[in-house]
Design a protein around this motif. Sequence first.
Motif, PDB file in Angstrom:
ATOM      1  N   SER A   1      -3.891  -7.495 -10.265  1.00  0.00           N
ATOM      2  CA  SER A   1      -4.419  -7.664  -8.706  1.00  0.00           C
ATOM      3  C   SER A   1      -4.210  -6.411  -8.157  1.00  0.00           C
ATOM      4  CB  SER A   1      -3.501  -8.642  -7.832  1.00  0.00           C
ATOM      5  OG  SER A   1      -3.976  -8.743  -6.607  1.00  0.00           O
ATOM      6  N   PRO A   2      -5.211  -6.139  -6.995  1.00  0.00           N
ATOM      7  CA  PRO A   2      -5.207  -4.710  -6.588  1.00  0.00           C
ATOM      8  C   PRO A   2      -4.200  -4.550  -5.617  1.00  0.00           C
ATOM      9  CG  PRO A   2      -6.958  -6.103  -5.663  1.00  0.00           C
ATOM     10  CD  PRO A   2      -6.247  -6.852  -6.861  1.00  0.00           C
ATOM     11  N   ASP A   3      -3.348  -3.656  -5.855  1.00  0.00           N
ATOM     12  CA  ASP A   3      -2.304  -3.251  -4.850  1.00  0.00           C
ATOM     13  C   ASP A   3      -2.476  -2.408  -3.869  1.00  0.00           C
ATOM     14  OD1 ASP A   3      -2.243  -0.807  -6.192  1.00  0.00           O
ATOM     15  OD2 ASP A   3      -0.513  -1.154  -7.429  1.00  0.00           O
ATOM     16  N   ARG A   4      -1.806  -1.913  -2.996  1.00  0.00           N
ATOM     17  CA  ARG A   4      -2.146  -0.698  -1.991  1.00  0.00           C
ATOM     18  C   ARG A   4      -2.722   0.520  -2.328  1.00  0.00           C
ATOM     19  NH1 ARG A   4       2.044   0.107   3.009  1.00  0.00           N
ATOM     20  NH2 ARG A   4       1.700  -2.364   3.196  1.00  0.00           N
ATOM     21  N   ASP A   5      -2.082   1.083  -3.430  1.00  0.00           N
ATOM     22  CA  ASP A   5      -2.659   2.203  -3.899  1.00  0.00           C
ATOM     23  C   ASP A   5      -3.929   2.039  -4.478  1.00  0.00           C
ATOM     24  OD1 ASP A   5      -0.078   3.327  -3.104  1.00  0.00           O
ATOM     25  OD2 ASP A   5       0.664   3.216  -5.043  1.00  0.00           O
ATOM     26  N   THR A   6      -4.178   0.969  -5.371  1.00  0.00           N
ATOM     27  CA  THR A   6      -5.765   0.779  -5.830  1.00  0.00           C
ATOM     28  C   THR A   6      -6.583   0.555  -4.763  1.00  0.00           C
ATOM     29  OG1 THR A   6      -4.605  -0.474  -7.611  1.00  0.00           O
ATOM     30  CG2 THR A   6      -6.856  -0.788  -7.388  1.00  0.00           C
ATOM     31  N   LEU A   7      -6.223   0.048  -3.673  1.00  0.00           N
ATOM     32  CA  LEU A   7      -7.110  -0.247  -2.457  1.00  0.00           C
ATOM     33  C   LEU A   7      -7.657   1.137  -1.898  1.00  0.00           C
ATOM     34  CD1 LEU A   7      -5.768  -3.687  -0.936  1.00  0.00           C
ATOM     35  CD2 LEU A   7      -7.775  -3.376  -2.068  1.00  0.00           C
ATOM     36  N   GLU A   8      -6.517   1.728  -1.759  1.00  0.00           N
ATOM     37  CA  GLU A   8      -6.854   3.072  -1.081  1.00  0.00           C
ATOM     38  C   GLU A   8      -7.577   3.883  -2.123  1.00  0.00           C
ATOM     39  OE1 GLU A   8      -2.977   5.018  -0.422  1.00  0.00           O
ATOM     40  OE2 GLU A   8      -2.413   3.422   1.348  1.00  0.00           O
ATOM     41  N   SER A   9      -7.406   3.872  -3.373  1.00  0.00           N
ATOM     42  CA  SER A   9      -8.324   4.771  -4.465  1.00  0.00           C
ATOM     43  C   SER A   9      -9.784   4.194  -4.283  1.00  0.00           C
ATOM     44  CB  SER A   9      -7.733   4.638  -5.826  1.00  0.00           C
ATOM     45  OG  SER A   9      -6.363   5.036  -5.800  1.00  0.00           O
TER      46      SER A   9
END
Length: 206
Positions: free
Chosen positions: A59-67
């Motif tokens: 699942s996309p975490d916060r760091d992934t979403l920011e990337s």
Amino acid sequence: MPSPLNILLVDDEVVRAAMVEEALMAEGHRVICRLASPASLNEMVERHQPDVVIIDMESPDRDTLESMALLNRENPRPVVFFADQHDSDMLQAALKSGVSAYVVDGLVPERVEAIIEVAIARFDAFQSMRQELDKARNQLTERKRIERAKGLLMKHQDCDEEQAYRMLRKLAMDRGQRIAEVADSVIDILARLNPTVPSEPRGSRS
């Protein structure tokens, strides 16, 4: 697919990533970069210039979403996200971050080809809409600057609106510039001649 694609693959499971890469190669595509995490996603996309980005994780975490958001701002690409778990909030957040296709239940190699086609079509449609919106915004901003320049000329030269516009148009023809560019110059010059006239904020120009 009309032509082979260069793909950047993000997957922290080596065996699964190898299966996906094999399936993509079978369709004539090429995985030019494989990452275990999306931490350096934008940097790697800028370096390798892939046609499509595929991300496979739980699942996309916060760091992934920011990337992904950074990628969408600086190096937009069609992004396909395969998630193992369904989460409505994360799905919405991923779409806002620029994901073109969000697929729940994980990555199945046999489905990748069709999903990539959909993602590219959605990405192209969105980019076209964004370009049209940017164009409309720029045109509106330019019209506002031209109207302001005309108003200043009318006051400074004691002329009517048509005469002021003719002045701007003649200056543009003489200088080989667009009328909006000449309007910027007129606003700046008249602002210097008359300190009570605020100059055009630089940040408002397109």
